[in-house]
Enzyme design. Structure first.
Site: not given
Length: 311
Positions: A226, A274
């Site tokens: 994250r 990502h």
């Protein structure tokens, strides 16, 4: 009896999930009506992506469970209208994708591959051999499903792996650490640090200036977890000084990463968009179908989220 399953995700995801999810429900022995639109009071289960249009669960009065398509649930756990069980996605495809991405980048940094991939010039013949994996210390922060799988794979390749989690864990071949003292030990030995923690109040900015100062000089950070785990300014300062040799980052506080962010242009940062792992419709559909089957059979759901802990 037919159960009504609402698919609540971005519209473009429906085409990729409709066939595998229909097949998985059939194979699980569930007679289901699967659609993208139902009157709320008729829905039994929601196959859910947090960025869908469904944000208020108040009117889903028959709802038995929300089955998340993502591993991350931080944007759902605080929803006060959600009163039913919430299951996060844990499946083979997601796990294997993360293992492959993490292993690839750990090996890349361990072997010093960037220097050679970027190209040598005539007369440049640096024979600086890397140590064997058994002499390279790797720490994985976060020993949930994904972290444990990555740590186990790296240990099988011969790396000296430590894994840290908030609560005690036991993983074969991995030195398992927990609590504040364990975190300091994991950081202080980490020549390569892999971050696979969830986004919670307790993990935000965990990798700050103090944490970075504990790491060996020249260490590398790999973050597919994250973006909020890292204090960006502290990391940039450590990269500028050379205390941290490189950071490979797949997740960020704002995505897509803004064009003017220093990470794009820093010579010691690798940005990936990502892509470390993704929910695959075929394997994810089997997990969803099994949870629907369990719900109808009165059995415990798989991968339930602890709403208080946030994961």
């Amino acid at each position: 009896m037919t159960v009504n399953v609402l698919f609540a995700a971005l519209p473009q995801r429906w085409d990729s999930y409709r066939a595998p999810l229909t097949e998985a429900l059939r194979e699980a022995g569930v007679e289901a009506d699967l659609r993208t639109d139902f009157p709320p009071e008729e829905v039994d289960y929601i196959v859910y992506a947090p960025n869908s249009s469904v944000q208020d669960f108040t009117h889903y009065t028959r709802l038995k469970a929300v089955l998340n398509l993502w591993a991350g649930v931080e944007s759902v756990t605080g929803n006060v209208t959600l009163k039913v069980p919430l299951a996060r996605m844990v499946d083979h495809g997601l796990r294997q994708g993360m293992v492959e991405w993490v292993t690839g980048h750990v090996l890349r940094h361990h072997l010093g591959m960037d220097k050679h991939i970027r190209g040598l010039t005539p007369g440049d013949w640096p024979q600086d051999f890397p140590p064997l994996a058994e002499d390279r210390q790797v720490s994985v922060l976060g020993m949930g499903e994904l972290g444990a799988a990555c740590a186990t794979t790296l240990a099988r390749l011969g790396f000296a792996v430590s894994g840290w989690s908030r609560s005690p864990k036991s993983v074969e071949g991995v030195i398992c650490l927990d609590g504040p003292d364990g975190l300091r030990q994991a950081l202080s030995t980490a020549e390569i640090l892999v971050l696979l923690l969830p986004d919670t109040a307790a993990t935000q900015n965990l990798i700050d200036a103090d944490a970075l100062a504990l790491m060996p000089k020249g260490a590398v950070i790999v973050n597919p977890g994250r973006g909020t785990l890292i204090d960006d300014d502290a990391l940039l300062a450590a990269l500028d000084s050379g205390d941290i040799a490189h950071a490979t980052l797949d997740v960020f506080r704002v995505e897509p990463l803004p064009a003017d962010h220093r990470f794009w242009h820093h010579p010691r940062v690798t940005v990936t968009p990502h892509i470390a792992s993704e929910t695959r419709p075929k394997t994810a559909s089997r997990v969803i179908a099994e949870n629907v089957r369990r719900g109808e059979a009165g059995e415990p759901f798989l991968h339930l989220v602890d709403r208080a802990a946030g994961y």
